[in-house]
Motif scaffolding. Sequence first.
Motif, mmCIF file in Angstrom:
data_model
loop_
_atom_site.group_PDB
_atom_site.id
_atom_site.type_symbol
_atom_site.label_atom_id
_atom_site.label_comp_id
_atom_site.label_asym_id
_atom_site.label_seq_id
_atom_site.Cartn_x
_atom_site.Cartn_y
_atom_site.Cartn_z
ATOM 1 N N ASN A 1 0.847 -1.191 0.000
ATOM 2 C CA ASN A 1 0.000 0.000 0.000
ATOM 3 C C ASN A 1 0.886 1.246 0.000
ATOM 4 O OD1 ASN A 1 -2.245 1.673 0.134
ATOM 5 N ND2 ASN A 1 -2.290 1.613 2.386
ATOM 6 N N VAL A 2 1.444 1.556 -1.160
ATOM 7 C CA VAL A 2 2.376 2.676 -1.301
ATOM 8 C C VAL A 2 1.595 3.991 -1.359
ATOM 9 C CG1 VAL A 2 4.190 3.683 -2.732
ATOM 10 C CG2 VAL A 2 3.981 1.206 -2.556
ATOM 11 N N THR A 3 2.025 4.977 -0.570
ATOM 12 C CA THR A 3 1.367 6.282 -0.577
ATOM 13 C C THR A 3 2.366 7.370 -0.968
ATOM 14 O OG1 THR A 3 1.861 6.796 1.744
ATOM 15 C CG2 THR A 3 -0.157 5.534 1.289
ATOM 16 N N VAL A 4 1.840 8.464 -1.496
ATOM 17 C CA VAL A 4 2.693 9.593 -1.882
ATOM 18 C C VAL A 4 3.382 10.175 -0.653
ATOM 19 C CG1 VAL A 4 2.716 11.910 -2.881
ATOM 20 C CG2 VAL A 4 1.283 10.134 -3.897
ATOM 21 N N SER A 5 2.673 10.218 0.475
ATOM 22 C CA SER A 5 3.272 10.756 1.705
ATOM 23 C C SER A 5 4.462 9.920 2.151
ATOM 24 C CB SER A 5 2.219 10.790 2.822
ATOM 25 O OG SER A 5 1.172 11.678 2.505
ATOM 26 N N GLY B 1 12.695 13.131 1.319
ATOM 27 C CA GLY B 1 12.890 14.428 1.961
ATOM 28 C C GLY B 1 12.170 15.590 1.302
ATOM 29 N N LEU B 2 10.985 15.330 0.724
ATOM 30 C CA LEU B 2 10.192 16.376 0.093
ATOM 31 C C LEU B 2 8.781 16.357 0.661
ATOM 32 C CD1 LEU B 2 11.164 15.737 -3.656
ATOM 33 C CD2 LEU B 2 12.052 17.562 -2.180
ATOM 34 N N ASN B 3 8.077 17.486 0.562
ATOM 35 C CA ASN B 3 6.675 17.439 0.951
ATOM 36 C C ASN B 3 5.875 16.823 -0.194
ATOM 37 O OD1 ASN B 3 5.390 19.523 -0.827
ATOM 38 N ND2 ASN B 3 6.775 20.918 0.264
ATOM 39 N N GLY C 1 4.943 15.509 -5.976
ATOM 40 C CA GLY C 1 4.043 15.271 -7.096
ATOM 41 C C GLY C 1 4.384 16.134 -8.293
ATOM 42 N N LYS C 2 4.677 17.401 -8.022
ATOM 43 C CA LYS C 2 5.027 18.331 -9.105
ATOM 44 C C LYS C 2 6.349 17.928 -9.763
ATOM 45 C CE LYS C 2 5.871 23.259 -9.979
ATOM 46 N NZ LYS C 2 5.937 24.616 -9.357
ATOM 47 N N LEU C 3 7.360 17.599 -8.946
ATOM 48 C CA LEU C 3 8.674 17.234 -9.460
ATOM 49 C C LEU C 3 8.617 15.906 -10.208
ATOM 50 C CD1 LEU C 3 11.563 18.436 -9.366
ATOM 51 C CD2 LEU C 3 12.005 16.977 -7.375
ATOM 52 N N PHE C 4 7.822 14.956 -9.708
ATOM 53 C CA PHE C 4 7.692 13.655 -10.344
ATOM 54 C C PHE C 4 7.096 13.816 -11.740
ATOM 55 C CE2 PHE C 4 6.428 9.335 -11.123
ATOM 56 C CZ PHE C 4 7.257 8.554 -10.336
ATOM 57 N N LYS C 5 6.069 14.642 -11.850
ATOM 58 C CA LYS C 5 5.417 14.889 -13.138
ATOM 59 C C LYS C 5 6.374 15.564 -14.114
ATOM 60 C CE LYS C 5 1.630 15.368 -15.765
ATOM 61 N NZ LYS C 5 0.774 14.268 -16.236
#
Length: 259
Positions: free
Chosen positions: A175-179, A186-188, A193-197
């Motif tokens: 159950n992988v979560t973005v948090s 070490g990112l919020n 999400g923005k950097l991954f995209k």
Amino acid sequence: MDINKYEHLVPDVFLFVDRRSFPDWEIVRSTIDFHDLTFIVGGKSNYYINGEKFTVEAGDMLYAPAGSIREAHTFRDAPMHSYAFNFFWQGGENDVQLPFHTVTRTWRTKEILDDIRKFSHVWMGKQPLYKMEARAIFQLIIYRLLSIANHQQAPLVDPRIHKAMAYIMDHYSENVTVSEIASLVGLNPEYLGKLFKQNTGSTCKEFLNRVRVNNAEMILATGGFNVSEVAEHCGYHDTAYFSNVFKQIKGYPPSSVRK
């Protein structure tokens, strides 16, 4: 550059030369029906490819695709030393060209040089199955060259995103979560999400689903498991949802993959 289109190609080297040229060395003008990939490690030569002159020297790579008109002469005061591969693509696709300029100045890396030397030893030693081993080494050389060319045209992926992608691929069945991923790198979560995209062209969830579905397809193709079992193994607790996601990504339902 879409390097994925070269994924299925298999090279077949029919001639390899550790060329240590004499001062009067030359290649007589002719049309070649093979691909010529030559790595210059010393000296200089003039090549004429389709009537255009190219002076090559140590550190250069020359590529002449099948169908090229080729001619060459070395410099008498600096005879060329090169490693030349003449090859075809297996499977009747010999017209496919590699995405390289006729002369590339930045090919040389320690890994490629090591691979060429290893190929040379295998080719000259001619031990049992040497052609199979040589083909594998040459395919690795092409892979390294394509990777270099791709990185020159595309921005490098942020190392934090590399780490996030590796974590997803290692834990896709959980159950992988973005948090959770954001804390790991070490990112919020919002900035992750923005950097991954920006780096991958997809969201974390889209990438996770793609990894899960790719693995599900491989498991289904082996046989012995039903769709519900594979869905559960790949982190989906709702089989209907898994089937919808699978069809969205692959274009066909998971039930059609089963043997």
